[in-house]
Design an enzyme around this catalytic site. Structure first.
Site, mmCIF file in Angstrom:
data_model
loop_
_atom_site.group_PDB
_atom_site.id
_atom_site.type_symbol
_atom_site.label_atom_id
_atom_site.label_comp_id
_atom_site.label_asym_id
_atom_site.label_seq_id
_atom_site.Cartn_x
_atom_site.Cartn_y
_atom_site.Cartn_z
ATOM 1 N N GLU A 1 -0.908 -4.940 -9.044
ATOM 2 C CA GLU A 1 -0.960 -3.430 -8.554
ATOM 3 C C GLU A 1 -2.007 -2.719 -9.629
ATOM 4 O OE1 GLU A 1 3.033 -1.862 -8.949
ATOM 5 O OE2 GLU A 1 3.713 -3.336 -7.675
ATOM 6 N N GLU B 1 8.131 -9.787 -6.199
ATOM 7 C CA GLU B 1 9.413 -8.921 -6.687
ATOM 8 C C GLU B 1 10.442 -9.048 -5.476
ATOM 9 O OE1 GLU B 1 5.634 -6.242 -7.876
ATOM 10 O OE2 GLU B 1 6.160 -7.812 -6.216
#
Length: 270
Positions: A115, A135
């Site tokens: 990210e 994730e």
């Protein structure tokens, strides 16, 4: 001050370096806060035209430090919400930096690290780079939901539902990175790109960056990130049996054992 993140300014370039190589530059609380502070420092320095973000050692960043979460006892959605907001805010500070930013990526660039790279305006990657948001395999979700705006719906769906990783060439083909070079040429290639940008007056760079960011924000990027934080707090606090087992193994046997248990369930993709 901390050495978890390093800062160097030279001429028109600022270099911000994640510096926890023994942890694959995983982001603990100290590193997150220092990263945000140093991005603000580069933004405020009018001698800086371009900001490069990199990591020491064999990885750019493996994501957020899971040990932090285990030790802090973060479990419920109310526990998770301020943590996720803090982390997303730092990622979006990179996105909002009024100067062009370049991620300089080698090795793992995963989860929150991915990210951070996506929040940069450009990514230069070494041939050994591996990108992904695994994730879901931990029973959690992305902190800053930027990927749909970088990769589009279908590829984002594939990566976020599977948690798979892609290599540098796949990332280049998908439009995630700008350039792939041999590892030994990585720093020079990123600096060369930065120096191609640096002759432009700072005011012009600021306004161009503002226009580009507004285009994505008109598509709903900020709204998506804010909604993603709220939903991820619920997701991370769902406390499924799989989440409980991962945490139990990590607490009793260490993180490596918990990751091995996770990988056995999914098969170590990528």
């Amino acid at each position: 001050m901390t050495d978890a993140v390093l800062y160097e300014a030279e001429g028109p370039l600022a270099r911000i370096t994640l510096n926890r190589p023994d942890k694959l530059n995983a982001l603990n609380t100290e590193a997150v806060l220092e990263l945000g502070r140093l991005v603000a420092r580069a933004a405020a320095d009018d001698s800086v035209k371009v900001v490069l973000i990199s990591g020491t050692g064999r990885a750019f960043c493996a994501g957020y430090d899971i040990n932090d979460e285990i030790e802090d006892g973060t479990q419920t959605p109310l526990d998770w919400l301020p943590v996720l907001r803090r982390d997303a805010d730092v990622t979006m500070r990179i996105w909002s930096c009024p100067k062009p930013t370049i991620a300089v990526v080698q090795g793992y660039c995963l989860a929150g690290g991915c990210e951070i790279a996506m929040a940069c305006d450009m990514i230069v990657a070494a041939e050994d780079a591996r990108f992904g948001e695994p994730e879901i395999q931990y029973g959690s979700g992305p902190v800053a939901l930027i990927m749909p705006f970088v990769l589009g719906q279908k590829k984002t769906n594939e990566l976020l539902f599977t948690g798979d990783r892609i290599n540098a060439r796949e990332a280049l083909s998908a439009g995630l990175v700008n350039k792939v070079v041999p590892l030994q040429e990585l720093s020079a290639a990123a600096e060369q790109l930065a120096l191609r940008i640096a002759p432009t007056p700072l005011a012009v760079l600021r306004l161009t960056k503002q226009a580009l960011n507004r285009a994505y924000e008109a598509k709903g990027l900020r709204t998506a990130v804010e909604a993603g934080v709220d939903i991820s707090a619920i997701l991370n606090g769902a406390n499924t049996p799989e989440q409980q087992e991962f945490d139990r193994i990590a607490a009793a046997e260490g993180l490596k054992a918990a990751l091995a248990w996770r990988d056995a369930r999914y098969g170590a993709a990528g």
